[in-house]
Design a protein around this motif. Structure first.
Motif: not given
Length: 155
Positions: A91-119
């Motif tokens: 999630v910190g690098t790609l924005g998704y785990t294998p399961g999220k990718r399989l189900f067509g999901l992505r984690v994004v930061g609110v406002g930024t669009g990217r998830v920072q590693p600490l988040r």
């Protein structure tokens, strides 16, 4: 008000009762500026749970096959550690785990669009505790997403 109407509002929950009274809640993700449907919209609970099940099964399989070699009491502890590492790294690098990718999901930061590693670290740590993931807001985001200022969207 007759009894059927009172029982119906009780069974439907407070949101339905407020909507009958005329309150406008909008759609999920409207407050975050996300579309109502399609790519970029908030992921539904079914997809999120499916992705979580795939990720957990993958972590249990890795722990069982590579680390504990069948020692079942230790497998779940190792699986949780693998789940944590998998979540932070992917999630910190790609924005998704294998399961999220399989189900067509992505984690994004609110406002930024990217998830920072600490988040991603904070989000995954809270997700491993399980209770924050069970407390949702009106947009369908878990407490772990709110505290990490992230949102799970459809790809």
């Amino acid at each position: 008000m007759d009894n059927r109407q009172a029982i119906g509002s009780w069974l439907s929950g407070p949101r339905a009762a407020m909507e009958e009274a005329g309150a406008e809640f909008g759609y999920r993700g409207e407050q975050l500026g996300l579309p109502e449907q399609g790519p970029g919209s908030i992921a539904r609970p079914g997809r999120r749970l499916g992705a979580l099940a795939v990720d957990w099964a993958l972590c249990v399989l890795i722990a069982y096959g590579l680390i504990t070699k069948g020692n079942s009491p230790a497998t779940s502890n190792w699986a949780l550690l693998i789940f944590f590492v998998l979540g932070v790294l992917t999630v910190g690098t790609l924005g998704y785990t294998p399961g999220k990718r399989l189900f067509g999901l992505r984690v994004v930061g609110v406002g930024t669009g990217r998830v920072q590693p600490l988040r991603a670290l904070a989000r995954t740590l809270l997700l491993c505790l399980a209770i924050p993931a069970l407390v949702w807001d009106r947009d369908g985001r878990g407490l772990h997403d709110r505290l990490a200022r992230t949102v799970e969207v459809r790809i």
